[in-house]
Design an enzyme around this catalytic site. Sequence first.
Site, PDB file in Angstrom:
ATOM      1  N   ARG A  68       0.807  -1.222   0.000  1.00  0.00           N
ATOM      2  CA  ARG A  68       0.000   0.000   0.000  1.00  0.00           C
ATOM      3  C   ARG A  68       0.841   1.273   0.000  1.00  0.00           C
ATOM      4  NH1 ARG A  68      -5.395  -0.689   1.459  1.00  0.00           N
ATOM      5  NH2 ARG A  68      -5.979  -2.795   2.116  1.00  0.00           N
ATOM      6  N   LYS A 214      15.503 -25.710   8.104  1.00  0.00           N
ATOM      7  CA  LYS A 214      16.648 -25.657   9.008  1.00  0.00           C
ATOM      8  C   LYS A 214      17.548 -26.873   8.801  1.00  0.00           C
ATOM      9  CE  LYS A 214      14.421 -22.964  12.684  1.00  0.00           C
ATOM     10  NZ  LYS A 214      15.389 -21.864  12.680  1.00  0.00           N
ATOM     11  N   HIS A 272       4.779 -26.713  12.819  1.00  0.00           N
ATOM     12  CA  HIS A 272       6.172 -27.012  13.155  1.00  0.00           C
ATOM     13  C   HIS A 272       6.335 -28.349  13.886  1.00  0.00           C
ATOM     14  CE1 HIS A 272       6.847 -23.098  11.738  1.00  0.00           C
ATOM     15  NE2 HIS A 272       6.812 -22.436  12.862  1.00  0.00           N
TER      16      HIS A 272
END
Length: 519
Positions: A68, A214, A272
Amino acid sequence: MSPARVTAEHNPLRAPDDLRLPRIAGPCAVVLFGVTGDLARKKLLPAIYDLASRGLLPPGFSLVGFGRRDWSNEQFAQYVEESVRGHARTPFTQEVWRELADGLRFVSGSFDDDAAFDHLAQALTELDEQRGTGGNNAFYLSIPPDAFPVVCTQLQRSGLATGDTDGPHPNSWRRVVIEKPFGHDLASARELNAIVEAVFPPDAIFRIDHYLGKETVQNILALRFANQLFEPIWNSNYVDHVQITMAEDIGIGGRAGYYDGIGAARDVIQNHLLQLLALTAMEEPLSFDASHLRVEKQKVLEATRLAGPVSRATARGVYGPGWQGGEPVIGYAEEEGVSPSSTTETYAALALTVETRRWAGVPFYLRTGKRLAKRVTEIAVMFKPAPHHPFGHDATEELGGNAVVIRIQPDEGVTIRFGAKVPGTALEVRDVSMDFGYGRSFMQSSPEAYERLILDVLLGDPPLFPRHEEVESSWRILDPATTAWARSGAKPEVYPAGTWGPRSADELLARDGRFWRLP
């Protein structure tokens, strides 16, 4: 043929020789929605710079920010530079920055603005002509989930979601990257999947779970399947239980608008921690190919459920005032933007069972929380005690049990805990640890997860991205708990900031004669 040769040829993680070389993305552009948010500023933009610094992006790589703000391209470049200088992992150099800055563009507009998306389409065409992006575009949706449908609809309306079949690049690709949370329950996840898959084919949808990027998470696969040492004992014959922990020492900060109403279970466990469970419990895949890996993870999630009624298999809490790092901190109820009637949990723990032959009778305990004693994410595989101790009670009373602990963050590595004799004349046995640390062993820091995941998107390499079946299975596991909590209307149990959570979480394990380990 030597045994070593046989082992290597049957290792599913062994890549062909041509895949061991650094993989470099081909010509492409990335459109980043939500470019002014914290995630983009602290993680995504620095990760893109780090990839460029490592030489893993093509010379004509381009990045388009959509937001925006009424920014010029130059103002956007200044914003990106500030983000990179403040958060990038690799050193800032003018040579890398000049090449990256040449491909930066900004498109101003809202998600429901047709003209803005038409302008975006024009900007991408011009970038192809100027930079040679090959018409390949990835759309990264770092935005709230309720904005996914309107953005996908706009990408479809403006022709951006389809390849350039009639233009100069008939084989160009389009990919969409979606940040979590993907829905707030099973029904909403299915609805969202239907919307996204009506615009993009399944193989073009990349659902980001940054934990899967990871190095230490990927090392779970190497630890299990590249070593004969662990696999024979990675089952219910030897494993007593598994603890998966993601603890944070910070509060919600200024994220009440996002967090209040979602809570710890939806924010962390659904994605996760259940992904970590799947990697820990899965069978060996035929290869590290995406289809083979996903099949095995999906089997685990389909076999996973709460280990009893919600009242006995779950615990939840919310942090109250306390001490953190030697300083007093406020409780969740006093955080700015939190509703006075909030029943949102900042701590959640589940006892789960994986109903397969390998894991029958082995509970998996998952916990996550904010304002806990320290920041740590780990998987602890706790083994059964030896069936017989010849040393006598006094010699073995200090033993806490064998364990393999995979540390995801912040001190990435693996610890093996076992009993050893204490030096001296007495036969005294105590727990000791054998430790592997990434930084010490490889003399370099692990790449940021987003570096790996963004590169995989550009390469079209999907093994680390959950398919919609995994997302839906994860919601199926969690929904009974969140539904029961909502129906009860009870507020979560308060725990002091700086501790390890509510008393009910300790009782969850105590009922089984176990206790949480202290990382």
